[in-house]
Design an enzyme around this catalytic site. Structure first.
Site, short mmCIF file in Angstrom:
data_model
loop_
_atom_site.label_atom_id
_atom_site.label_comp_id
_atom_site.label_asym_id
_atom_site.label_seq_id
_atom_site.Cartn_x
_atom_site.Cartn_y
_atom_site.Cartn_z
N GLU A 70 42.17 45.34 15.15
CA GLU A 70 42.45 43.97 15.54
C GLU A 70 41.23 43.10 15.25
OE1 GLU A 70 43.77 41.49 19.59
OE2 GLU A 70 43.17 43.61 19.74
N LYS A 157 50.16 37.65 16.57
CA LYS A 157 50.27 38.16 17.93
C LYS A 157 51.11 37.21 18.78
CE LYS A 157 47.18 40.39 21.29
NZ LYS A 157 45.74 40.64 21.59
N CYS A 191 47.48 45.25 19.95
CA CYS A 191 46.92 45.48 21.28
C CYS A 191 48.02 45.51 22.34
CB CYS A 191 45.84 44.44 21.56
SG CYS A 191 44.60 45.02 22.77
#
Length: 350
Positions: A70, A157, A191
């Site tokens: 990430e 995201k 994540c």
């Protein structure tokens, strides 16, 4: 498990390539590598140079697919508060955001072109975590490239975690892709998005086979999530995290870590992110990792026949689903804050 030293410049700590050669199988196998390494913070050109060295090394070990952590390009601003308290933002925090914004990349843009060229040069499929800049809003994004050097697309995201919401915008349903490639169907969530059951189900519905999970979570409990996803989705899970020490970030006062005591009290060698990158099979077996020792290239051979064997037991959107009772609707159209009628198609004049 073979540990192979990877050549690096003398100014950098050694990178270890951890390779599980896998077992013999008549099914197609894919050599996959997850990269565990630190950004060069506030220096995107140098980070791109480092990325190319790591891709070159991974390709040298036979990798066909390379997955980065990430926010590898642009950086994960661990420990920073950006001067935010409820009701106010400090002048230093605003300057920190300006510098962070300057380190982000445009998509498309020259950095994307360079990453595409790397994928083509080393003949690898590439999954890269970046900080994407669109105007003055930043997004935590994953970019996908094929082994011919083509940019395939991106995932933004959907739900930044905690204080990330101060600095990153929110993705929408238009960037939840799964790409059907020569090495399998590849997708990614970032994540703690991976803890969102409906979002995972959207990925399973698209047939993801190689589920990439770039992360910033180095806790032991992350491994349980990755194993669960592999079993739930009947897919390979490739989780890449950074390994970084305090010295991998700029020194104070240019960059200040907020600790539990509220003060910068970390030694240069203090580990601020321990890694834990891992590769897990559809049966829940750990194929490589987790690694908590330092920067590393962690590789395994993926026997794609394992997917069918796992889904014989459990196919979450197939024979083990009950759409008559439970179903999911995904709003996968792009959302924009402003639309202009002048750009709408005009009717033909008589």
């Amino acid at each position: 498990m073979a540990l192979i030293p990877t050549p690096t410049p003398v100014t950098e700590e050694p990178v270890i390539a951890e390779v599980d050669m896998g077992s013999e199988s008549a099914a197609t196998t894919v050599r996959a590598t997850v990269v565990q390494a630190s950004t060069i913070f506030y220096d995107t050109p140098a980070t791109l140079d480092k990325a190319e060295r790591l891709i070159s090394d991974a390709a040298g070990y036979g990798a066909q697919l390379v997955v980065f952590p990430e926010a590898f390009i642009g950086g994960y601003p661990r420990g920073s508060t950006f001067g935010v308290t409820i009701g106010s933002r400090s002048a230093k925090g605003k300057e920190d955001f300006r510098k962070y914004h300057a380190s982000a990349i445009d998509v498309p843009g020259p950095e994307v072109e360079r990453l595409a060229a790397m994928a083509g040069k080393y003949k690898v499929y590439l999954v890269m975590g970046v900080i994407e800049r669109e105007g003055y809003t930043l997004y935590c994004t994953v970019l996908f490239f094929d082994s011919q050097g083509h940019y395939l697309g991106k995932h933004r995201k959907l739900m930044p975690t905690a204080l990330e919401r101060v600095i990153w915008g929110f993705g929408d349903g238009s960037t939840i892709p799964v790409y059907d490639t020569a090495v399998g169907k590849i997708g990614a969530l970032i994540c703690w998005e991976n803890r969102m059951p409906l979002l995972r189900t959207a990925m399973y519905g698209k047939g993801v086979e190689i589920y990439c999970a770039p992360t910033a979570d180095g806790r032991d409990v992350w491994q349980a999530s990755m194993t669960h996803i592999a079993l739930e989705g009947g897919c390979f899970v490739l989780s890449a995290n950074q390994f970084c020490r305090r010295k991998d970030y700029p020194p104070p006062p240019d960059y200040t870590f907020t600790t539990s005591s509220g003060e910068e009290d970390l030694s240069p060698d203090f580990v601020v992110c321990p890694g834990g990158s891992v590769i897990i099979s559809p049966s829940g077996s750990v194929l490589a990792g987790p690694n908590y020792d330092g920067e590393a290239l962690i590789s395994a051979d993926l026997d794609l026949g394992e997917i069918a064997r796992a889904k014989f037991d459990f196919d979450v959107v197939g024979h083990y689903s009950r759409p008559d009772v439970l179903s999911l609707i995904v709003k996968d159209h792009p959302t924009t804050p402003v639309s202009y009628t002048s750009t709408a198609p005009k009717a033909d004049s008589l």
